[in-house]
Design a protein around this motif. Sequence first.
Motif, PDB file in Angstrom:
ATOM      1  N   LYS A  66      -3.390  27.121  18.105  1.00  0.00           N
ATOM      2  CA  LYS A  66      -2.259  27.491  18.079  1.00  0.00           C
ATOM      3  C   LYS A  66      -1.378  28.703  16.424  1.00  0.00           C
ATOM      4  CE  LYS A  66      -1.482  26.287  21.841  1.00  0.00           C
ATOM      5  NZ  LYS A  66      -0.387  24.824  22.462  1.00  0.00           N
ATOM      6  N   GLY A  67      -2.303  28.017  15.609  1.00  0.00           N
ATOM      7  CA  GLY A  67      -1.734  29.506  14.597  1.00  0.00           C
ATOM      8  C   GLY A  67      -0.385  28.415  14.362  1.00  0.00           C
ATOM      9  N   ARG A  68       0.845  29.661  13.620  1.00  0.00           N
ATOM     10  CA  ARG A  68       1.839  29.259  13.030  1.00  0.00           C
ATOM     11  C   ARG A  68       2.123  28.305  13.545  1.00  0.00           C
ATOM     12  NH1 ARG A  68       3.065  31.743   7.919  1.00  0.00           N
ATOM     13  NH2 ARG A  68       1.786  32.790   7.233  1.00  0.00           N
TER      14      ARG A  68
ATOM     15  N   VAL B 291       0.499  -1.324   0.485  1.00  0.00           N
ATOM     16  CA  VAL B 291      -0.483   0.049   0.053  1.00  0.00           C
ATOM     17  C   VAL B 291       0.820   1.602  -0.036  1.00  0.00           C
ATOM     18  CG1 VAL B 291      -1.650   1.347   1.316  1.00  0.00           C
ATOM     19  CG2 VAL B 291      -1.504  -0.795   1.073  1.00  0.00           C
ATOM     20  N   VAL B 292       0.517   1.846  -0.910  1.00  0.00           N
ATOM     21  CA  VAL B 292       1.220   3.385  -0.532  1.00  0.00           C
ATOM     22  C   VAL B 292       0.085   4.492  -0.544  1.00  0.00           C
ATOM     23  CG1 VAL B 292       2.694   4.818  -2.600  1.00  0.00           C
ATOM     24  CG2 VAL B 292       2.506   2.397  -2.580  1.00  0.00           C
ATOM     25  N   VAL B 293       1.028   5.401   0.446  1.00  0.00           N
ATOM     26  CA  VAL B 293      -0.215   6.313   0.938  1.00  0.00           C
ATOM     27  C   VAL B 293       0.743   8.233   0.243  1.00  0.00           C
ATOM     28  CG1 VAL B 293      -0.938   7.734   3.302  1.00  0.00           C
ATOM     29  CG2 VAL B 293      -0.911   5.341   3.119  1.00  0.00           C
ATOM     30  N   HIS B 294       0.755   8.496  -0.549  1.00  0.00           N
ATOM     31  CA  HIS B 294       1.200   9.707  -1.146  1.00  0.00           C
ATOM     32  C   HIS B 294       0.725  10.852   0.055  1.00  0.00           C
ATOM     33  CE1 HIS B 294       3.286  13.252  -3.337  1.00  0.00           C
ATOM     34  NE2 HIS B 294       3.037  12.342  -4.672  1.00  0.00           N
ATOM     35  N   LYS B 295       1.533  11.314   0.817  1.00  0.00           N
ATOM     36  CA  LYS B 295       0.821  12.448   1.409  1.00  0.00           C
ATOM     37  C   LYS B 295       0.787  13.416   0.760  1.00  0.00           C
ATOM     38  CE  LYS B 295       4.051  11.462   4.455  1.00  0.00           C
ATOM     39  NZ  LYS B 295       5.273  11.155   5.518  1.00  0.00           N
ATOM     40  N   GLY B 296      -0.034  14.684   1.210  1.00  0.00           N
ATOM     41  CA  GLY B 296       0.264  15.636   0.971  1.00  0.00           C
ATOM     42  C   GLY B 296      -1.129  17.139   0.862  1.00  0.00           C
TER      43      GLY B 296
ATOM     44  N   GLU C  76      -6.818  15.431  10.649  1.00  0.00           N
ATOM     45  CA  GLU C  76      -7.942  16.434  11.910  1.00  0.00           C
ATOM     46  C   GLU C  76      -6.889  16.717  13.370  1.00  0.00           C
ATOM     47  OE1 GLU C  76     -11.442  17.685  11.735  1.00  0.00           O
ATOM     48  OE2 GLU C  76     -11.393  15.758   9.813  1.00  0.00           O
ATOM     49  N   CYS C  77      -5.699  15.795  13.767  1.00  0.00           N
ATOM     50  CA  CYS C  77      -5.299  17.074  14.985  1.00  0.00           C
ATOM     51  C   CYS C  77      -4.441  18.086  14.459  1.00  0.00           C
ATOM     52  CB  CYS C  77      -4.004  15.440  14.765  1.00  0.00           C
ATOM     53  SG  CYS C  77      -4.844  14.556  16.469  1.00  0.00           S
ATOM     54  N   ASN C  78      -4.285  17.748  13.460  1.00  0.00           N
ATOM     55  CA  ASN C  78      -2.938  19.081  12.314  1.00  0.00           C
ATOM     56  C   ASN C  78      -4.094  20.312  12.804  1.00  0.00           C
ATOM     57  OD1 ASN C  78      -2.331  20.556   9.641  1.00  0.00           O
ATOM     58  ND2 ASN C  78      -0.835  20.084  10.504  1.00  0.00           N
TER      59      ASN C  78
ATOM     60  N   THR D 107      -8.835  13.158   2.280  1.00  0.00           N
ATOM     61  CA  THR D 107      -8.535  15.071   1.799  1.00  0.00           C
ATOM     62  C   THR D 107      -9.696  16.337   3.295  1.00  0.00           C
ATOM     63  OG1 THR D 107     -11.776  15.432   1.504  1.00  0.00           O
ATOM     64  CG2 THR D 107      -9.858  14.633  -0.793  1.00  0.00           C
ATOM     65  N   ALA D 108      -9.962  15.202   4.039  1.00  0.00           N
ATOM     66  CA  ALA D 108     -11.101  16.571   5.906  1.00  0.00           C
ATOM     67  C   ALA D 108      -9.701  16.852   6.212  1.00  0.00           C
ATOM     68  CB  ALA D 108     -11.525  15.059   6.043  1.00  0.00           C
ATOM     69  N   GLY D 109      -9.679  17.523   6.471  1.00  0.00           N
ATOM     70  CA  GLY D 109      -8.248  18.173   7.556  1.00  0.00           C
ATOM     71  C   GLY D 109      -7.246  18.738   7.195  1.00  0.00           C
ATOM     72  N   GLY D 110      -6.370  18.960   8.018  1.00  0.00           N
ATOM     73  CA  GLY D 110      -4.909  19.317   7.687  1.00  0.00           C
ATOM     74  C   GLY D 110      -4.965  20.636   7.415  1.00  0.00           C
ATOM     75  N   SER D 111      -3.979  21.404   7.248  1.00  0.00           N
ATOM     76  CA  SER D 111      -3.955  22.519   7.275  1.00  0.00           C
ATOM     77  C   SER D 111      -2.710  22.859   6.430  1.00  0.00           C
ATOM     78  CB  SER D 111      -3.688  23.753   8.569  1.00  0.00           C
ATOM     79  OG  SER D 111      -2.083  22.926   8.606  1.00  0.00           O
TER      80      SER D 111
END
Length: 321
Positions: free
Chosen positions: A298-300, A209-214, A289-291, A232-236
């Motif tokens: 905390k922002g930046r 299995v390949v998980v391409h993070k992006g 989602e944690c991100n 696609t959900a979450g992230g920043s």
Amino acid sequence: MCDVDISQMEAQLLKESRMLVPPMENILYKGKAGRIGVVGGSLEYTGAPYFSAISALKVGCDLSHVFCPLNAAPVIKSYSPELIVHPILDAEDALELIKPWLPRLHILIIGPGLGREPGILKTVSSLIQFCRYLPGYGKPLVIDADGLFMVTENPEVIRNYPSGVILTPNAIEFSRLAKAVLDKQWDPTPNPNPEHVKSLAVALGTKTVVVHKGASDVISTGSDGDAVVKCTAGGSGRRCGGQGDILSGALGTFYCWAAAEAARDRHEGVSGIPPQVVAAYAACRLTRECNQRAVAKKGRSALATDMLEEIHTVFAALFEN
């Protein structure tokens, strides 16, 4: 999968992710919910194996081991008393020292903070080869960071690995892997091409299995069929160090649970997606989602340690409702 609405597919994958989570019952014994081994760490990089191992624990495994070089062990031990730290990765007989622990571990996470010292990489390559031929039981792998560098240098080390392997490259790592495995010169991009991800997985074997993070994470299996999914959900826009290590640890635990489901003959869920792909989606969704929640607070200034603090809340919201 291109004809399926992404939101609909993600809702189904989230539903199936909940099916992987074992219930918390008094009849369980320590280790039943997972025993994870992290192979990594170096003098320069001690945070990475910590983030991976502690995330595996916080997501829900029972025991988390770190196999690291001698000079990294005191630092990693100082981060948390929860981790079982083995300072043996740079010993002359490292493989012999690790072998007795392997039957106790469900999953190995290879690469966080590993570094590129040739002797260490040779030991880890030998470890993978030993795990490949273990009689009677398999040893599924998660490979990240400098573990991916090792695979780029020698793809045969994990090609057609029989017990299952999940690779978690970012854009640059994926581009290097594609060149090494497929001889394709694909430029790094934060928006992965699903067909490219599928091609790499297929070239490495049916149980890869390949998980391409992006910007969106793209997950594909090397098995037959069109098992390519997106998270696609979450992230920043915050990309601090340690996020990938948190993903690898979360993935180790979800992969352990998925392997247990597969052993109970739950080969595919309603969506037709294999459990290991569902596990990869669950880990990606949790990490993103944690991100997102850490950055909202905390922002930046958000760091990987802030993401760790969000694991319980996010897990409860996603997988226990």
